[in-house]
Design a protein around this motif. Structure first.
Motif, short mmCIF file in Angstrom:
data_model
loop_
_atom_site.label_atom_id
_atom_site.label_comp_id
_atom_site.label_asym_id
_atom_site.label_seq_id
_atom_site.Cartn_x
_atom_site.Cartn_y
_atom_site.Cartn_z
N SER A 86 39.03 -55.21 4.38
CA SER A 86 37.87 -54.36 4.62
C SER A 86 38.33 -52.99 5.09
N PHE A 87 37.95 -51.99 4.32
CA PHE A 87 38.33 -50.63 4.67
C PHE A 87 37.84 -50.29 6.07
N GLU A 88 36.59 -50.62 6.33
CA GLU A 88 35.98 -50.22 7.60
C GLU A 88 36.75 -50.79 8.79
N GLU A 89 37.10 -52.05 8.69
CA GLU A 89 37.81 -52.69 9.81
C GLU A 89 39.19 -52.08 10.01
N LEU A 90 39.91 -51.92 8.89
CA LEU A 90 41.27 -51.40 9.00
C LEU A 90 41.27 -49.97 9.52
N TYR A 91 40.34 -49.19 9.03
CA TYR A 91 40.23 -47.81 9.49
C TYR A 91 39.94 -47.79 10.98
N ARG A 92 38.95 -48.61 11.40
CA ARG A 92 38.55 -48.62 12.81
C ARG A 92 39.71 -49.10 13.68
N ASN A 93 40.43 -50.03 13.13
CA ASN A 93 41.61 -50.55 13.80
C ASN A 93 42.62 -49.44 14.10
#
Lengths: 778, 157
Positions: free
Chosen positions: A47-54
């Motif tokens: 998930s882009f969103e999770e990895l980015y937020r990470n």
């Protein structure tokens, strides 16, 4: 975990370091795993969103550096693996010998293909990694002054794959690339896509120290070196094996190929460099060899008018510094050589016919002149054509050709006379059936030769002589043609050059008016009418080339003398203060002769008339001796001989000479030829005359020219000094040369002599302070 | 004819597009468990307006549901804040009235995460101009909120 999840208004204290560390490790593990999945092309589970937020949170918690270094490590590890598992196994068998074991370079091509895949995978992954690490790029990389993650990926690829310390990938890559290019140069078909992919890859990678592309630092120099060597060998092979046209075609082809190669799969920056190499190795180094190739070089091309080959040579050689210079000087030398040959055939002809020419074989002399001019014109035509078709009308070549023509034309001291004779030949009546346009175009070409003449004053002198003959003997083809020619000369040399020529025309026109008036005068007059028709042409002595100041000796028949007197009275009555002298050497007469068979009308010269009239008083068979004729007529000896020759030894034998022979000698006896027959009623007796001057005449002309030059030089000096008042010696000489060079090239010694003469005659003086300065004395 | 910039109408029309959800091609699930909402949006507009969405919505990352609409989840932002951001992205309009200070800070943090620089700058300007006293009174709390974020508000204060 974000603070925003807390109830409104309450704010948590910062997290303790320990828990932050744990948090980081947890986050990092997940991110590293994700990157590995990306490398495995498993991104769809992420998930882009999770990895980015990470990643965002890690940077937020000041763990940017750990994140950055971690990413570097994961990518490096991956690339190391790729090197071992994909790149190294694809190494071609053996770099050096592969072209033998693998004639099509298949191993190499495969290696490039693998690299292409590896590179494409890498860039795709890096784009995805860049997506999720965007916050790191924006916030951390900027402040920490480290490369953005995509560029980091490029650097890692450069150091781990392309310039791997562990495996000889770089060597193989460069060798394969160079080998593929070599194969292509040897007409093998290679897969350009793979080569291009590797080249593009090298172009995208940057060398850390030079900030230049890896293409430039690693590949380009090697490529240029190999190419240099390749074409050095090829150049030597080609000059040995092919003739010049073939050689140039090969070079042309090579230049084309290299240009194509650069366009298809190398960097544009390489284009001028590789071009220079081919130009240097294939053109510069073999310039002279190709030009001088025995049966196919520049001169044979010119000889056989190989315009395509010449054009190719011009274009090819123009690419290198000395190319056109070498061509120019070779062609100019050739022109000089051909010109010399033309001059030589002419001089050998004239000396062989020397005796004849002087004694009056009039055709040969003029023929030689006409042939010389025609040959020079043909040569000029030939090189104009070369200039036009092969040399793109290059000005520099034109100048050098002109110099060559000028050189050999002026080597022939008779060229001014020859050119004038050639024009004479074309402007004379009833010759060769040329149309006016044709004559005009020939004359235009002749003018180009006239430009090359250094001694234009000598030309002028001859031209005047020839023009005078045409006008007085009525031989001119047309006034328009004559005026056209004078117009051309005027364009070349200005009005001063042609005023006298135009004056000659005017004399002719005015004379014809005068004759009309004279006829009217006679009709109205109470005087006894002359027993013959008299036609007079009044020449202004300064316009005409002959010496008109005195009448030549000649005892004219009384009727003629009387008629002349009548005209003289008429003329001087209208123009007081003028003086007329009778030029009996230049006139013609129509007389009627009664022969046994029939009567003939004879057109003869005045002298011939005088001679023939003597026989009127003689009985049939009564002869006159040379001495008798000479004594009674008082005609100058040379003229007398020529005229007797015309009457007794030429086509129409009106007189019979004893003893027979071509030459007139003292003691010869002459008889009226009563048995003369001819098919035509009207007969023109040509006066035997040498058209090319005899040596004596030439010397005379020369002296006259020298004399005229003295006057012109003095006039120029006075003109200049009058204007400047005072002038230094060298400057004066330079100025005089400048003013006179359109007519002739004055030599400084002549000018110096004239200056001294002017000082003697007190036009100039030497300045008192400085002996090298002159003052003008008014 | 000189050029004219008729932005008001453009902004209004794009606002309508967001409101009416015509031809939407993505669904965004926003918020945590207690407070969540679905927004319907147009991927083309979002990727054009923001580099965050440009990456999120490229071929590598999109997940589509069975009807072909793209699904995107953003759990760490409240629907109210996201609504504000969407409006800004579509229309370029920022409207601060009736916002609590707390909400404005949330907005600032979200703008930072999504790399919406223009929005971030405008929020900070607004805070300094209108909420100066409040910030000064709660300086420690503010510090905690914005800790670690790429915001320059303290330099400006």
């Amino acid at each position: 975990m974000s603070s925003r999840k807390q109830p409104k208004g309450k704010i948590r204290p910062p997290k303790k370091p320990n828990s932050a560390d744990a948090q980081f490790n947890d986050n990092w593990d997940r991110l590293a795993q994700a990157i590995r999945e990306i490398h495995k092309k498993n991104a769809s589970i992420l998930s882009f969103e999770e990895l980015y937020r990470n990643a965002y949170n890690m940077v937020l918690h000041k763990n940017g550096d750990k994140l950055y270094n971690g990413v570097r490590e994961v990518i490096t590890q991956h690339l190391e693996e790729v090197a071992v598992s994909q790149v190294v196994p694809a190494f071609p068998l053996s770099g050096a010998s592969s072209s033998q074991t693998n004639p099509n370079g298949a191993g190499g091509a495969n290696f490039l293909k693998v690299l292409k895949t590896v590179w494409e995978d890498h860039t795709t992954c890096m784009l995805m990694i860049r997506d999720i690490l965007m916050y790191m790029d924006r916030v951390y990389a900027k402040t920490a002054n480290v490369p953005l993650v995509y560029d980091l990926g490029l650097d890692l690829f450069r150091d781990t794959i392309v310039r791997s310390q562990n495996y000889p990938i770089q060597n193989h890559l460069l060798e394969v690339l160079l080998q593929q290019i070599k194969l292509e140069r040897e007409n093998e078909i290679i897969d350009r896509t793979n080569v291009k992919a590797s080249i593009d890859m090298l172009l995208e990678l940057t060398d850390a120290s030079t900030k230049d592309t890896v293409y430039a630092t690693d590949f380009e120099n090697k490529f240029l070196e190999t190419s240099s060597e390749y074409y050095r060998v090829e150049g030597q092979m080609l000059v040995g094996e092919y003739d010049a046209p073939e050689y140039m075609k090969k070079v042309d082809k090579r230049l084309n190929e290299e240009e194509q190669r650069v366009r298809h799969y190398l960097s544009q920056t390489t284009e001028p460099k590789i071009r220079n190499i081919v130009e240097e190795e294939l053109i510069s180094k073999h310039l002279k060899t190709v030009i001088e190739m025995e049966n196919s070089g520049l001169i044979p091309m010119l000889r056989n008018e190989k315009m395509d080959d010449l054009g190719r040579m011009y274009k090819l050689f123009g690419r290198v510094v000395k190319g056109h210079d070498e061509m120019k000087s070779a062609i100019s030398d050739y022109i000089r050589e051909l010109g010399k040959a033309i001059n030589e055939t002419v001089t050998s002809n004239t000396t062989a016919e020397g005796g004849n020419a002087a004694s009056g074989d009039k055709q040969t002399g003029a023929t030689v002149a006409v042939r010389w001019v025609q040959e020079v014109l043909d040569l000029k035509d030939k090189f104009d054509k070369v200039q036009n078709l092969a040399l793109s009308n290059d000005k520099a070549f034109q100048t050098s050709f002109n110099e060559a023509f000028e050189y050999f034309i002026n080597k022939n001291s008779k060229s001014p006379e020859f050119i004038s004779l050639f024009i004479d030949d074309n402007l004379k009546k009833g010759l060769k059936g040329k149309t006016e346009e044709e004559v005009d175009s020939v004359l235009d070409k002749t003018i180009t030769l006239f430009r090359f003449i250094g001694e234009k004053d000598v030309f002028e002198r001859y031209y005047k002589q020839h023009l005078a003959k045409r006008l007085l003997l009525g031989r001119s083809v047309s006034d328009d043609a004559e005026r056209g020619m004078i117009g051309k000369l005027k364009v070349e040399c200005g009005y001063q050059f042609t005023t006298k020529l135009e004056g000659m025309f005017n004399d002719m026109r005015i004379s014809s008016d005068t004759m009309t008036d004279f006829k009217e005068y006679l009709d109205k007059s109470v005087l006894e009418k002359p027993k013959l028709d008299l036609s007079v042409t009044v020449l202004t002595s300064t316009f005409w080339p002959m010496n008109l100041s005195a009448s030549p000796r000649c005892n004219l028949p009384p009727e003629l003398t009387k008629a002349c007197g009548t005209f003289q009275n008429f003329y001087l009555g209208r123009h007081s203060g003028r003086r007329l002298t009778w030029q009996s050497n230049m006139g013609t007469a129509d007389i009627r002769g009664s022969f046994k068979a029939r009567k003939h009308e004879l057109n003869v010269s005045t002298y011939q008339m005088v001679i023939l009239l003597m026989f009127n008083d003689k009985q049939d068979g009564e002869s006159l001796s040379y001495e008798q004729i000479k004594g009674e007529s008082d005609i100058p000896e040379a003229d007398l001989k020529r005229n007797l020759q015309s009457l007794a030894c030429a086509k129409y034998k009106i007189l019979v000479k004893e003893p027979k022979g071509k030459e007139i000698n003292p003691g010869d006896q002459f008889n009226f030829n009563n048995d003369f027959t001819a098919p035509l009623q009207r007969i023109k007796i040509q006066t035997v005359a040498s058209k090319v001057e005899s040596e004596g005449e030439r010397k005379e002309t020369r002296e006259k020219v020298e004399e005229a030059r003295k006057h012109q030089t003095e006039a120029a000096i006075v003109r200049i000094m009058k204007d400047r008042k005072t002038m230094e010696h060298n400057l004066l000489i330079a100025e005089v040369v400048k003013q006179l060079q359109s007519r002739f090239m004055p030599n400084p010694a002549l000018i110096k002599k004239r200056i001294e003469a002017l000082i003697e005659r007190e036009y100039l003086e030497r300045a008192t302070g400085d002996r090298r300065v002159y003052n003008y004395l008014a | 004819m000189t050029s004219m910039k008729l932005f008001d109408r453009l902004s209004e029309d794009l606002g309508q597009l967001l409101e009416k959800e015509e031809n939407y091609d993505m669904v965004i699930h926003v918020g945590g468990e207690e407070n969540k909402k679905e927004f319907k949006a147009h991927s083309l507009i979002l990727s054009t307006r923001s580099s965050y969405f440009k990456s999120a919505l490229n071929n590598h990352w999109t997940i589509k549901q069975h009807d072909g609409k793209i699904i995107f989840k953003k759990p760490n932002i409240s629907p109210k804040v996201f609504q504000f951001i969407l409006k800004y992205l579509y229309t370029g309009v920022i409207n601060f009235h009736e916002q609590e200070l707390r909400e404005i800070f949330d907005l600032l943090i979200a703008a930072d995460e999504l790399i919406l620089d223009e929005l971030k700058d405008q929020i900070q300007e607004y805070l300094i101009e209108h909420e100066y006293t409040q910030i000064q009174q709660n300086i420690v709390q503010v510090l905690h909120i914005v800790f670690g974020h790429d915001v320059t508000i303290f330099k400006k204060l």
